[in-house]
Design an enzyme around this catalytic site. Structure first.
Site: not given
Ligand code: ADP
Length: 542
Positions: A444, A332, A439, A187
């Site tokens: 929130w 993940e 916050k 990640t």
């Molecule tokens: P990194 O953590 O490296 O950016 P990831 O692609 O695994 O890589 O990121 C996942 C996160 O991206 C999700 O937990 C979420 O917060 C955000 N995310 C993914 N798709 C969406 C979406 N369609 N809308 C809003 N947030 C998103």
């Protein structure tokens, strides 16, 4: 009593074998890193992947070895995926956009033995080989004519086309336990060190089946898929497995994701579906705006990785007759979590109702379960209003990170770090990242809601909302705005747009116009440096 069916073990290479045998003439088209277009069939891709696998075997590849790739989406990169995993070794995709220190950390943490690298990154890699003691060989993914010359000391330097491709070698693919590790992806590590997600053959295969479902990517042999989402980030959303599984034509953009390149590939290769993050689509829409070009015969784009803005849905639909499908997931989760395809009854909603629905991140396919909980870990209602921490589980969700002894789960569920609502029909909507929520007093405020309201204002290129320290409320929202090149935005227009969709107490206390909002290696807004720079803005005025 056991069933009396064949115990056919899962090896991901069987997907490419299927494509090579039953969709042998279907094309894999690559925009070459060296320039120009390269075409080969699935049958040729299988032959070349087999040839590479035989080379790796002769080189001394052992089951479980980590073999890294640092490359764009190309046919060679695709061949590496199958050749490495198919032999029971682990294909470790490196994100070249990460900082050098993070890349070094990741390569050393994984203990990679070999790196396949594209020409774009080879220079930087060779320059720091002395910091990567586990690397024994570097394979440059190019041909002899473009092969660079370096002194790499005891580390072997190999040319992909000379060394691996088309040797005509054959090989017996091993029988693997279904849970054998196939690939590794870290990640981005926007907080703390990057963490390794170790996929298995079983997880990827189940995920690939689910990807093809009508309410997910809806893929078939009649599709041509432009895979913009990089193979080095979040498993390319599983498309490198799903496309050959159904025999869809696969179009790989190489190093060029500019608007001009994406538009050209779509129209010249008759792309029907494309997948990528909002930044890519913004770049494309800007380019189309400047040039008056179209997107025929593209039918839909899948948008994920960050929230899909309302303005993007209407521009694609009204100007280019292209549908937008909102999807959510994370590294993940291999990475598919939810897809937003309408259920029956959608058509009777009015335009506003439909838009409201489309902006949600969507429903889970079979293979993912989700729930939302409060701070005491108690379930909260799925009423579309109450929000909570989003937890997930299923056969392609992580159990624990690579190298960690402790499970990443609590009571069998993985905490996504996202805050969400789920409505009575099962549509999930992200309201924020847990760490990004503002916050303010006891309330929130969703930073995403503030950003979405701002991004619809003409002239706004990017908007980031952070919680800035406030003597009375603890935190109040502060909005940072980057304007489109050569354009400006009146603060009064912005305030008007925000007031239309946000309650008074949710409105940002201040708006700051900045030259550039930083992006992470995954192309998402990087709030960490913004917080460092602006968190005392409301108290100090700077
Ligand atoms: P990194 O953590 O490296 O950016 P990831 O692609 O695994 O890589 O990121 C996942 C996160 O991206 C999700 O937990 C979420 O917060 C955000 N995310 C993914 N798709 C969406 C979406 N369609 N809308 C809003 N947030 C998103």
């Amino acid at each position: 009593m056991l069933g009396l069916m064949q115990d056919a073990p899962i090896n991901l290479v069987s997907i490419l074998q299927h494509a090579g045998r039953w969709h042998g003439e279907q094309e894999v088209v690559t925009q070459r890193v060296e320039g120009g277009i390269h075409r080969q069939t699935y049958a040729e891709t299988l032959t070349r992947a087999t040839s590479l696998a035989a080379r790796l075997r002769d080189w001394g590849l052992r089951p479980g070895d980590r073999i890294a790739t640092m490359g764009w989406n190309t046919h060679r990169h695709l061949e590496c995926w199958y050749a490495v995993s198919g032999q029971g070794a682990v294909c470790h995709t490196l994100n070249p956009r990460l900082f050098v220190e993070q890349l070094n950390y990741i390569i050393n943490h994984a203990g990679d033995r070999m790196i396949f690298v594209d020409l774009s990154f080879v220079d930087a890699l060779i320059g720091r080989l002395d910091q990567l003691p586990t690397i024994e060989a570097v394979v440059v993914m190019t041909d002899r004519a473009n092969m660079p010359v370096y002194d790499t000391g005891s580390v072997a330097l190999l040319c992909y086309e000379d060394w691996a491709a088309d040797t005509g070698a054959s090989l017996e693919w091993p029988t693997l336990d279904d849970n054998t590790a196939s690939s590794l992806c870290y990640t981005s590590g926007t907080t703390g060190d990057p963490k390794g997600v170790l996929y298995s053959h079983r997880a990827n295969l189940l995920h690939a089946y689910a990807s093809c479902l009508p309410d997910v990517f809806n893929l078939s042999a009649r599709d041509t898929i432009l895979m913009i989402v990089p193979m080095f980030h979040a498993n390319s959303w599983g498309l490198a497995y799903a496309a050959p599984m159904v025999g869809a034509k696969l179009v790989l953009p190489g190093a060029d994701m500019s608007g001009a390149s994406v538009q050209r590939l779509i129209t010249q290769e008759s792309v029907t579906k494309a997948a990528g993050v909002p930044t890519v689509w913004n770049t494309l829409l800007d380019y189309l705006d400047e040039t008056d070009l179209g997107l025929h015969p593209l039918r839909e784009v899948v948008v994920g990785g960050a929230a899909l803005p309302a303005s993007m849905i209407s521009t694609f639909r009204d100007r280019y007759q292209v549908g937008t499908i909102h999807a959510w997931g994370m590294t993940e989760m291999t990475p598919i979590g939810t897809f937003n395809r309408p259920k029956a009854g959608f058509d009777v909603l009015d335009a506003e109702g439909q838009l409201h629905q489309r902006l949600k991140q969507g429903r889970v396919p079979f293979g993912v379960d989700m729930k939302i909980v409060d701070d005491q870990d108690d379930d909260v209602p799925c009423d579309g209003e109450t929000f909570g921490r989003l937890l997930v589980k299923g056969p392609w969700t992580i159990d624990r990170y690579y190298g960690d002894d402790a499970s990443a789960l609590a009571h069998g569920w993985f905490d996504t770090g996202d805050i969400a609502t789920i409505d009575s029909e099962g549509y999930m909507q992200i309201t924020d990242r847990a760490k990004d929520v503002v916050k303010s007093g006891g309330e929130w405020i969703s930073s995403v809601a503030v950003e979405n309201a701002a991004i619809g204002v003409p002239g706004v290129a990017l908007a980031a909302c952070i919680g800035a320290s406030h003597p009375k409320w603890g935190e109040r929202p502060l909005l940072l705005v980057q304007c489109r090149d050569g354009q400006s935005v009146a603060e009064s227009d912005l305030q008007k747009a925000l007031s239309a969709s946000l309650a008074k107490w949710q409105l940002p206390d201040a708006v700051v116009f900045v030259d550039e909002i930083p992006l992470t290696a995954a192309g998402k807004i990087d709030k960490k440096p913004l917080r460092e720079r602006y968190s005392s803005y409301l108290t100090s005025g700077q």
